[in-house]
Scaffold this active site. Structure first.
Site, short mmCIF file in Angstrom:
data_model
loop_
_atom_site.label_atom_id
_atom_site.label_comp_id
_atom_site.label_asym_id
_atom_site.label_seq_id
_atom_site.Cartn_x
_atom_site.Cartn_y
_atom_site.Cartn_z
N CYS A 80 0.84 -1.22 0.00
CA CYS A 80 0.00 0.00 0.00
C CYS A 80 0.87 1.26 0.00
CB CYS A 80 -0.93 -0.02 1.22
SG CYS A 80 -1.98 1.43 1.32
N CYS A 89 -0.51 4.13 2.12
CA CYS A 89 -0.29 4.00 3.57
C CYS A 89 1.17 4.28 3.94
CB CYS A 89 -0.62 2.58 4.06
SG CYS A 89 -2.05 1.82 3.30
N ASP A 90 2.10 3.78 3.15
CA ASP A 90 3.50 3.76 3.57
C ASP A 90 4.44 4.66 2.78
OD1 ASP A 90 2.74 1.82 5.40
OD2 ASP A 90 3.09 0.19 4.00
#
Ligand SMILES: Cc1cc2nc3c(=O)[nH]c(=O)nc-3n(C[C@H](O)[C@H](O)[C@H](O)COP(=O)(O)OP(=O)(O)OC[C@H]3O[C@@H](n4cnc5c(N)ncnc54)[C@H](O)[C@@H]3O)c2cc1C
Length: 307
Positions: A133, A136-137
């Site tokens: 992701c 997200c990261d």
């Protein structure tokens, strides 16, 4: 125990659209979601191809709007993981970590999960530089070098997104051309921070405590090289979350649920919508269409068994 009309398993775009239509039809419906509402769409930085948003819309914002809209019509949402689905004489028993619900009809909208490469380092370094992701990261990789593995829309879209943070982004693809849509391909090719490594597969993700590099093999020449990277983002296909219905419905050879055009599976009263089903295009626009169709088909089914 009170019998529900419909239980929807999964709160991604397909489940939320099904919930909106079913709640608006005044059916007794509950949607069960184990994580954040919005599913994969909520984890996508920007969605540019969902009609009605000419500038595109952030995935989390689209998910939030779908959630608010469905609840406005009285959709009940239960925060739980569905562990088992059992066929009963007059419906289904849905077993969750929070207890059991009985229902006349079920809409399975459980989506997919990221495919795995099955190579050394993938599991061990997950969360330590290996990610599925970028939204997200991505921000953890400011000024760093990362590799994106894959050649479809998701891989290219997320590689472009990662150039906001990373100094350099390799796209590693086993073929000599991308599967991604042309507009994304061109955008990636024009981006000076992206470098393509064609005809290549990642054989191992290297690093003792966090990602330090990847071992890449050129499938044409057989040459193997080690490339220093700080992060690896994997977009190598998906696997359907269809384990719950494995023994109840027909699946295709990749495990996707087979439905007819009304989202009915081979099991009466059990419908499937969105990415979990066998279909040509797995996108938000088709997921919501499936969800709406499944809700109306389930309503017709409920009418037919009441007669
Ligand atoms: C990186 C990436 C970028 C993308 N970009 C785009 C884009 O630009 N445009 C576009 O249209 N599409 C895009 N997509 C695809 C789009 O996100 C999906 O097609 C869409 O989210 C599918 O919706 P769904 O509801 O079928 O499944 P999902 O979104 O996968 O939702 C399924 C939900 O079910 C829940 N669930 C599963 N099993 C259980 C269980 N046992 N109990 C309870 N809950 C359960 C999951 O937690 C999840 O929330 C992208 C996908 C990815 C991964």
């Amino acid at each position: 125990m009170e019998m529900k009309d419909i239980v929807i398993i999964g709160g991604g775009p397909a489940g939320l659209a099904a919930g909106l239509y079913a709640a608006r039809a005044a059916l007794d419906v509950v949607l069960i979601e184990q994580g954040a509402l919005g599913g994969q769409a909520a984890g996508t930085e920007r969605i540019e191809n969902y009609p009605g948003f000419e500038e595109g819309i952030g995935g989390p914002e689209l998910a939030r709007r779908m959630d608010v809209q469905a609840r406005r019509f009285g959709l009940n949402v239960l925060d739980a993981n569905v562990q088992r689905l059992l066929r009963m004489e007059n419906g289904f028993a849905v077993r969750t970590g929070e207890g059991e619900i009985v229902t006349r009809a079920v809409i399975l909208a459980s989506g997919t999960q990221p495919g795995k490469l099955g190579i050394k380092g993938e599991e061990e370094l997950h969360g330590l530089g290996v990610s599925f992701c970028a939204t997200c990261d991505g921000a953890f990789f400011k000024g760093r070098t990362v590799a994106v593995v894959g050649g479809g829309d998701a891989a290219v879209e997320e590689a472009i997104f990662l150039t906001r943070f990373a100094e350099k982004v390799y796209i590693i693809h086993r073929r000599g051309e991308l599967r991604a849509t042309k507009v994304l391909q061109e955008r990636a090719r024009r981006n000076p921070r992206i470098e393509f490594i064609w005809h290549s597969v990642v054989e191992e993700i290297l690093g003792a405590y966090f990602v330090e590099g990847i071992r890449v093999k050129n499938v044409q020449s057989g040459d193997v090289e080690e490339i220093k990277v700080d992060g690896v983002f994997l977009y190598v296909g998906t696997r359907p979350n269809a384990g719950l219905v494995r023994d109840l419905v027909k699946l295709d050879d990749q495990g996707y649920v087979i439905t007819d055009e009304n989202m009915a599976t081979s099991c009466p009263g059990l419908f499937a919508a969105g990415d979990v089903r066998k279909k040509l295009l797995r996108q938000v626009v088709t997921a919501v269409a499936d969800g709406a169709t499944a809700a109306v088909a389930a309503e017709k089914y409920l009418e037919s068994i009441a007669r």
